[in-house]
Design an enzyme around this catalytic site. Structure first.
Site, PDB file in Angstrom:
ATOM      1  N   VAL A  51     -25.146 -16.838  40.778  1.00  0.00           N
ATOM      2  CA  VAL A  51     -26.079 -17.004  41.910  1.00  0.00           C
ATOM      3  C   VAL A  51     -26.160 -15.771  42.818  1.00  0.00           C
ATOM      4  O   VAL A  51     -26.986 -15.732  43.730  1.00  0.00           O
ATOM      5  CB  VAL A  51     -25.771 -18.261  42.757  1.00  0.00           C
ATOM      6  CG1 VAL A  51     -25.911 -19.517  41.918  1.00  0.00           C
ATOM      7  CG2 VAL A  51     -24.393 -18.190  43.406  1.00  0.00           C
TER       8      VAL A  51
ATOM      9  N   LYS B  65     -19.715 -11.127  46.993  1.00  0.00           N
ATOM     10  CA  LYS B  65     -21.133 -11.240  46.624  1.00  0.00           C
ATOM     11  C   LYS B  65     -21.621 -12.691  46.599  1.00  0.00           C
ATOM     12  O   LYS B  65     -22.719 -12.990  47.084  1.00  0.00           O
ATOM     13  CB  LYS B  65     -21.381 -10.577  45.255  1.00  0.00           C
ATOM     14  CG  LYS B  65     -21.440  -9.058  45.380  1.00  0.00           C
ATOM     15  CD  LYS B  65     -21.448  -8.369  44.035  1.00  0.00           C
ATOM     16  CE  LYS B  65     -22.785  -8.444  43.338  1.00  0.00           C
ATOM     17  NZ  LYS B  65     -22.761  -7.661  42.071  1.00  0.00           N
TER      18      LYS B  65
ATOM     19  N   ASN C  60     -29.644 -15.803  48.476  1.00  0.00           N
ATOM     20  CA  ASN C  60     -30.569 -16.263  47.421  1.00  0.00           C
ATOM     21  C   ASN C  60     -30.835 -17.756  47.528  1.00  0.00           C
ATOM     22  O   ASN C  60     -31.974 -18.217  47.394  1.00  0.00           O
ATOM     23  CB  ASN C  60     -29.985 -15.979  46.029  1.00  0.00           C
ATOM     24  CG  ASN C  60     -29.998 -14.498  45.700  1.00  0.00           C
ATOM     25  OD1 ASN C  60     -30.797 -13.741  46.247  1.00  0.00           O
ATOM     26  ND2 ASN C  60     -29.098 -14.076  44.831  1.00  0.00           N
TER      27      ASN C  60
ATOM     28  N   LYS D 150     -35.568 -22.616  51.315  1.00  0.00           N
ATOM     29  CA  LYS D 150     -36.773 -22.429  52.140  1.00  0.00           C
ATOM     30  C   LYS D 150     -38.026 -22.626  51.284  1.00  0.00           C
ATOM     31  O   LYS D 150     -38.949 -23.347  51.657  1.00  0.00           O
ATOM     32  CB  LYS D 150     -36.728 -21.017  52.729  1.00  0.00           C
ATOM     33  CG  LYS D 150     -37.894 -20.645  53.600  1.00  0.00           C
ATOM     34  CD  LYS D 150     -37.541 -19.358  54.369  1.00  0.00           C
ATOM     35  CE  LYS D 150     -38.795 -18.655  54.827  1.00  0.00           C
ATOM     36  NZ  LYS D 150     -39.175 -17.535  53.952  1.00  0.00           N
TER      37      LYS D 150
ATOM     38  N   TYR E  27     -12.554 -13.209  51.007  1.00  0.00           N
ATOM     39  CA  TYR E  27     -12.969 -14.622  50.980  1.00  0.00           C
ATOM     40  C   TYR E  27     -13.360 -15.071  52.393  1.00  0.00           C
ATOM     41  O   TYR E  27     -14.452 -15.591  52.608  1.00  0.00           O
ATOM     42  CB  TYR E  27     -11.815 -15.467  50.456  1.00  0.00           C
ATOM     43  CG  TYR E  27     -12.122 -16.935  50.286  1.00  0.00           C
ATOM     44  CD1 TYR E  27     -13.021 -17.375  49.318  1.00  0.00           C
ATOM     45  CD2 TYR E  27     -11.481 -17.893  51.083  1.00  0.00           C
ATOM     46  CE1 TYR E  27     -13.285 -18.744  49.153  1.00  0.00           C
ATOM     47  CE2 TYR E  27     -11.743 -19.249  50.913  1.00  0.00           C
ATOM     48  CZ  TYR E  27     -12.637 -19.668  49.959  1.00  0.00           C
ATOM     49  OH  TYR E  27     -12.895 -21.010  49.793  1.00  0.00           O
TER      50      TYR E  27
END
Ligand code: UDP
Length: 313
Positions: free
Chosen positions: A60, A94, A102, A108, A148
């Site tokens: 993702v 990431k 993303n 949205k 993290y």
């Protein structure tokens, strides 16, 4: 009425796979997404025959495309145990940052409600005890756990940004230490480590002097709290965890008793920035969601031990 369609990222992981089960039980169509760097298809093998279940092998952190409508997005993808995120610091950063961005964009575009898996790690090594949601935390951004903790803190900030600026419906759960079947035996966390060691007849490795504390929540309780939070109208962070706090030494004794093991407790160096204490204040969850944990540790540890007995060789 059409089935609700739910995207669960990290769907092949420990928590993600339990969420897949729960949403299917609620009559939803479930799309699990995972790049399998810490998740395992074993956790969702029992679901592949179903028509209301799909699996996408995808990271993702890269653009996420899902055909069709989505009602809910549950963002649970991330390495989540200290040894995993130490091994995969960049992926951890990431998935919490780019991955969250993303998925918020997807939420949205689809008009979906999105719930993100945040963590008690946003409180770092906490100076307020028990931790309430209004505590801002004590995190070392450049320490080993920073990859993290800061990704999760950024994730919360980004989620709030999309909520206030774009009007996306968002929910933030701060998850405290959770255990149960489908945890990885080798994920380095204290519970699988101790149970694995006890079952193999090895010594239990307590880090530091074992006086640090944690509060362990059984996975079914956690999933119930998360489900209620998703359906609530609360966009602010909510702690979900079990406030029953114990020291790591007491926990080791408990595992020895539970397994009937003759192993000893030995001491290893405390990892850098290891939080000294942790206990959720769950007043908010109780008041807003009518939620509190139902499983004591002795109740939750039974099915957990059964699960690990099959895994230990
Ligand atoms: N811990 C331990 N022995 C182990 C693994 C962990 O004593 O083999 C300790 C660790 O130092 C920490 C606590 O157990 O104080 C919980 O660690 P875990 O990795 O489960 O999760 P954390 O709550 O630190 O994210």
């Amino acid at each position: 009425m059409a089935k609700k369609r739910v995207l669960i990222t990290g769907g092949a992981g420990f928590l993600g796979s339990h969420l897949c089960d729960r949403f299917l039980k609620e009559g939803c169509h479930v799309i699990a997404m995972d790049n399998l760097i810490t998740g395992s298809l074993d956790n969702i093998q029992h679901l592949f025959h179903r028509e209301d279940f799909e699996f996408y092998n995808h990271d993702v952190s890269k653009f996420v495309h899902v055909p069709g409508d989505l009602d809910y997005i549950m963002h649970f993808a991330s390495p989540a145990s200290p040894i995993d995120y130490l091994k995969m610091p960049i992926q951890t950063l990431k998935v919490g940052s780019l991955g969250t961005h993303n998925l918020l964009g997807l939420a949205k575009a689809k008009g979906a409600r999105m719930l993100i898996a945040s963590t008690s790690e946003v409180y770092g090594d906490p100076l307020v005890h028990p931790q309430t949601e209004d505590y801002w935390g004590n995190v070392n951004p450049v320490g080993p756990r920073g990859v993290y903790d800061e990704a999760k803190r950024f994730q919360e900030a980004m989620t709030m940004g999309y909520h206030t600026f774009h009007g996306v419906e968002t929910r933030i759960v701060r998850i405290f230490n959770t255990y149960g079947p489908r945890m990885r035996l080798d994920d380095g966390r204290v519970l699988p480590a101790f149970i694995g060691q006890a079952l193999r007849g090895e010594d239990l490795t307590a880090f530091g002097d074992g006086s640090q504390t944690r509060s362990f929540c059984y996975v079914d309780d956690l999933v119930e709290g998360i489900y209620r939070l998703l359906l609530s109208d609360c966009a602010d962070p909510v702690n979900i965890g079990n406030p029953d706090e114990i020291t790591i030494n007491q926990f080791a004794e408990e595992i020895l008793k539970l397994t009937g093991s003759k192993s000893k407790i030995i001491y290893k160096p405390l990892p850098t920035d290891d939080p000294k204490q942790r206990q959720p204040n769950i007043t908010k969850a109780k008041e807003l969601l009518g939620w509190s944990p139902q499983f004591s540790r002795s109740e939750g540890l039974k099915p957990t031990l059964e699960y690990f007995k099959d895994k230990v060789k």
